[in-house]
Design a protein around this motif. Structure first.
Motif, short mmCIF file in Angstrom:
data_model
loop_
_atom_site.label_atom_id
_atom_site.label_comp_id
_atom_site.label_asym_id
_atom_site.label_seq_id
_atom_site.Cartn_x
_atom_site.Cartn_y
_atom_site.Cartn_z
N GLU A 127 26.01 23.23 2.94
CA GLU A 127 27.37 22.75 2.75
C GLU A 127 28.07 22.51 4.09
O GLU A 127 29.24 22.18 4.14
N ASN A 128 27.31 22.69 5.15
CA ASN A 128 27.86 22.48 6.48
C ASN A 128 28.03 20.98 6.74
O ASN A 128 27.08 20.21 6.67
N VAL A 129 29.28 20.58 6.99
CA VAL A 129 29.58 19.15 7.10
C VAL A 129 28.76 18.49 8.21
O VAL A 129 28.22 17.40 8.04
N GLU A 130 28.67 19.18 9.33
CA GLU A 130 27.91 18.60 10.45
C GLU A 130 26.44 18.41 10.08
O GLU A 130 25.85 17.36 10.37
N GLU A 131 25.89 19.42 9.42
CA GLU A 131 24.48 19.32 9.02
C GLU A 131 24.30 18.18 8.03
O GLU A 131 23.33 17.42 8.10
N LEU A 132 25.25 18.05 7.11
CA LEU A 132 25.16 16.97 6.11
C LEU A 132 25.20 15.61 6.81
O LEU A 132 24.43 14.70 6.48
N ALA A 133 26.11 15.48 7.78
CA ALA A 133 26.22 14.22 8.50
C ALA A 133 24.93 13.93 9.26
O ALA A 133 24.47 12.78 9.32
N MET A 134 24.33 14.99 9.82
CA MET A 134 23.09 14.80 10.57
C MET A 134 21.93 14.36 9.67
O MET A 134 21.08 13.58 10.07
N ILE A 135 21.95 14.87 8.43
CA ILE A 135 20.90 14.47 7.48
C ILE A 135 20.99 12.96 7.23
O ILE A 135 20.00 12.23 7.31
N ALA A 136 22.25 12.52 6.97
CA ALA A 136 22.45 11.09 6.71
C ALA A 136 22.09 10.28 7.95
O ALA A 136 21.44 9.23 7.86
N ARG A 137 22.48 10.78 9.09
CA ARG A 137 22.24 10.07 10.34
C ARG A 137 20.75 9.89 10.61
O ARG A 137 20.29 8.82 10.98
N SER A 164 33.45 16.37 -3.50
CA SER A 164 33.72 17.48 -2.58
C SER A 164 32.49 17.69 -1.70
O SER A 164 31.43 17.10 -1.93
N ARG A 165 32.64 18.53 -0.72
CA ARG A 165 31.54 18.87 0.16
C ARG A 165 30.35 19.39 -0.66
O ARG A 165 29.21 19.05 -0.43
N ARG A 166 30.67 20.23 -1.63
CA ARG A 166 29.61 20.82 -2.45
C ARG A 166 28.88 19.73 -3.25
O ARG A 166 27.66 19.76 -3.37
N ASP A 167 29.65 18.76 -3.78
CA ASP A 167 29.02 17.66 -4.52
C ASP A 167 28.00 16.95 -3.64
O ASP A 167 26.91 16.61 -4.08
N VAL A 168 28.41 16.71 -2.39
CA VAL A 168 27.54 15.98 -1.47
C VAL A 168 26.30 16.82 -1.14
O VAL A 168 25.18 16.31 -1.11
N ALA A 169 26.53 18.12 -0.93
CA ALA A 169 25.41 19.01 -0.63
C ALA A 169 24.38 18.96 -1.75
O ALA A 169 23.17 18.83 -1.52
N GLU A 170 24.86 19.04 -3.00
CA GLU A 170 23.96 19.02 -4.15
C GLU A 170 23.22 17.68 -4.23
O GLU A 170 22.02 17.62 -4.50
N LEU A 171 23.99 16.61 -3.98
CA LEU A 171 23.43 15.26 -4.07
C LEU A 171 22.31 15.06 -3.04
O LEU A 171 21.23 14.57 -3.36
N PHE A 172 22.59 15.47 -1.80
CA PHE A 172 21.60 15.29 -0.74
C PHE A 172 20.33 16.10 -1.03
O PHE A 172 19.22 15.62 -0.84
#
Lengths: 466, 238
Positions: free
Chosen positions: A180-190, A162-170
């Protein structure tokens, strides 16, 4: 590939997965969203979807018949474009060739776009063992590799998260602020990946389809990471199975059409690339894996399994996949189509329970864009399992055969079968008297499943009494 | 019109009333119904386990029994038995299955194809959930037939699952014993879904689905009424 040599035990895995409420919710949400989107995309496209399906099926049926010849033709045409091609039947030679290329270029790491075959051949482990870091650049793959897991779905590797799982992982692995903001998470990976791309010497990708008549491969994606992987570094290595090869480039459109709609419910993917040329100063390698492909292509029943375009729609709709995810199948290609392929790769002994993991409900066959009759293929595996005397049968399978033998002896005769109901009624009476319930071995899960009472008389007894 | 009724094992042993309902319904439609006394299982359990030798024993019995039967149609009270007889017998007999097997017809398919259901005066006040049994829907592609019949019932509100919510009941024959946890879970999700729709009447086109879902409902003490298609039509035509 299946990492250990033990038999795939879906029953045990399912008990864990079913008890994990978070996983259940993630899987339910992800698969139902995918199904709804696929349905909308199919509805919007009207009759064109069905036309693409038929064209793709017709093309695949032809290309499967001449897969060896097409592989050779593909290589010849790709070489003419300046691409180096290799055909390997075994994983080890392929892996060695890949590491040889990487080492020649002196690369310490490689950027990788999504590729199931790299999972099949165990590329990441092999690279790490050789001191080369594989950097997954597809967001889903990036997430699962960060978590030290394997992809759980053909097209959505992090489907189980889930989004939360990814947030915790990152936050834990990349040391970034929890969001937990999807855009922010994508930007981190990017941000993390962009730096990797800039210094990358080698990019590794898979291929969605390959055309024999011009030696061009197509790669579809939504994040542009594949374009960066094969276009930016000086050296590009594309690894793919021979089953991806079709005879004519002109038919590729139909495949791309059904793939994007069936996989992600998109009318078209964000980026579709045709890769074949080799620009000045760049090197391109196509590594083609033929392992088991020719064997399946030659099989009169299973050859249709090679029509698969790896869209993952059969996984989304499968009630079993929806509960155990790709991780439960113990094989790179999970879900219904995975069951059809696995015995060729792992052997029947390891797959004795895997081939049982289907209710034969047939929804996979209905949703499959190339109409592979997956339930029939699963049944054929079950048949071959029993009919091949060289396969060591598990005790459970032996018991099933004995049960089936008794069933065929008793129930095929009207007289003997008429003796059964009174016997069962008596048995139930005894079992109720002794244990307070209708006990049936294997069926009985008393807290969850009660067996109904038997009526006093069967239909036949009542009908022919009058 | 003369038909021979094939009664699947589950209905014969566990739900005999459903077969009588089917006879009632067919007779109300003006069809004369006969039953072969020496009918046996269609062989589906063995076939689905992958033991074709045993399945063939049943298939041969079926063919021997019905090739002599003088009837216009063989009406079968189960979708999965029909798909066994019409589709899987072909692979058991290596393509040499007799052509008269085309006479085999599923109950709702038969009522619909001959337009017979229009002769029934059907009424019911209330709502039902219609569970599309998988073999009926996916193997035989029989969907509009049962739905048209149910839609002809006066006062009936039919509740269906949307296509992506429409899943298997989880029975799957031997699957229920091989992977019981998954089987139970799939079935319970189905029941939860039905309950969330606020209905307590369930119609299914296959007795296998009913036995399985009923077993689970009994364990949860759910007050649900399960009907095989014929049961419901018989009840509505009184």
């Amino acid at each position: 590939m299946n990492k250990n040599n033990a038999e795939i035990n879906i029953g045990e895995f399912s008990r864990g997965a079913l008890a994990d409420n978070k996983l259940r919710e993630n899987l339910r949400k992800a698969t139902s969203t995918a199904l709804i989107k696929r349905d909308e995309a199919v509805k919007i496209s009207g009759p064109s979807f069905e036309r693409s399906r038929e064209r793709a099926i017709a093309e695949r049926n032809v290309s499967i018949c001449s897969l060896r010849e097409l592989t050779a033709r593909f290589c010849k045409n790709a070489e003419a474009r300046g691409v180096r091609t290799f055909v390997f039947d075994d994983y080890v030679s392929a892996l060695n060739e890949i590491t040889k290329i990487i080492k020649e270029k002196g690369a310490g790491y490689v950027v990788k776009s999504k590729s199931m075959i790299s999972e099949e051949i165990g590329l990441n482990d092999h690279l790490r063992a050789n001191g080369i870091e594989p950097v997954e650049t597809d967001l889903g793959e990036f997430i699962v590799s960060l978590a030290g897991e394997s992809p759980s779905h053909l097209t959505a590797p992090a489907l189980h998260k889930s989004r939360r799982d990814v947030a915790e992982l990152f936050a834990a692995k990349l040391g970034v602020k929890y969001t937990e903001n999807v855009e922010e998470l994508a930007m981190i990976a990017r941000k993390y990946l962009r730096e990797k791309f800039l210094d990358a010497k080698i990019g590794i990708s898979g291929a969605n389809f390959a055309a024999a008549d011009n030696g061009v491969i197509s790669i579809v994606e939504n994040e542009c990471n594949a374009r960066l992987s094969f276009g930016y570094p000086q050296t590009h290595i594309a690894v793919f199975g021979a089953e991806k090869i079709i005879s004519r480039f002109s038919e590729m459109g139909s495949f791309l059409d059904i793939l994007s709609k069936s996989a992600t419910g998109q009318i078209a993917n964000a980026y579709t690339s045709f890769v074949g040329a080799c620009e000045e100063g760049h090197e391109r390698y196509f590594i083609i894996i033929t392992k088991n492909r020719y064997k399946i292509a030659d099989d009169p029943v299973f050859s249709e399994a090679l029509r698969c375009v790896r869209c993952g729609a059969c996984q989304n709709i499968c009630p079993i996949f929806q509960r155990i995810s790709g991780h439960g199948y113990g094989f790179t290609y999970a879900g219904p189509i995975g069951i059809a392929l696995a015995p060729f790769f792992l052997g029947y002994e390891k797959c004795s329970e895997l081939i049982e993991a289907s209710t034969l409900c047939g929804f996979c066959k209905k949703i499959c864009p190339v109409k592979i009759d997956i339930p029939s293929l699963i049944l054929e595996h079950r048949r071959r399992y029993y009919e091949d005397p060289s396969i060591v049968k598990t005790p459970f399978k032996k018991a099933k055969k004995i049960f089936s033998y008794i069933h065929s002896k008793i129930m095929s005769g009207p007289f003997l079968s008429s003796l059964i109901p009174p016997f069962i009624r008596l048995y139930f009476k005894a079992s109720k008297y002794l244990g307070g319930r209708n006990y049936i071995p294997l069926w009985d899960k008393y807290e969850k499943r009660h067996f109904m009472d038997m009526p006093e008389k069967t239909f036949m007894e009542r009908y022919f009494k009058k | 019109m003369k038909v021979s009724l094939f009664v699947p094992c589950i209905i014969n042993h566990l739900m005999p009333d459903s077969a009588f309902s089917a006879i009632n319904v067919l007779e109300k439609c003006g069809v004369s119904v006969g039953v072969e006394k020496f009918q046996v299982c269609c062989g589906q359990p063995a076939y689905n386990m992958g033991i074709y030798d045993h399945a063939k024993i049943f298939a041969e019995k079926f063919v021997r029994l019905y090739e002599k039967a003088s009837c216009d149609k063989i009406v079968v009270l189960s979708g999965s038995c029909v798909s066994m007889i019409k589709k899987n017998y072909k692979s058991l007999f290596l393509g040499q299955a007799p052509s008269w097997l085309e006479k085999v017809s599923e109950f709702s398919e038969f009522l619909y194809s001959e337009g017979l259901y229009k002769k029934l005066k059907l009424k019911y006040r209330g709502a039902v959930f219609y569970h599309k049994s998988c073999h009926l829907l996916n193997e035989l592609e029989i969907d509009k037939e049962p739905k048209s019949i149910l839609s002809s019932i006066n006062g009936l509100k039919i509740i269906e699952a949307k296509w992506h919510e429409n899943t298997c009941c989880g029975f799957g024959g031997a699957f229920a014993a091989t992977l019981p946890d998954l089987s139970i879970d799939i079935g319970n999700s189905k029941l939860d879904f039905i309950l969330s729709k606020g209905v307590n009447n369930i119609i299914a086109g296959d007795a296998g689905c009913i036995t399985h879902l009923k077993s689970l409902a009994m364990a949860c003490d759910y007050k649900l009424n399960f009907y095989y298609m014929a049961d419901f039509l018989d009840m509505c035509s009184n």
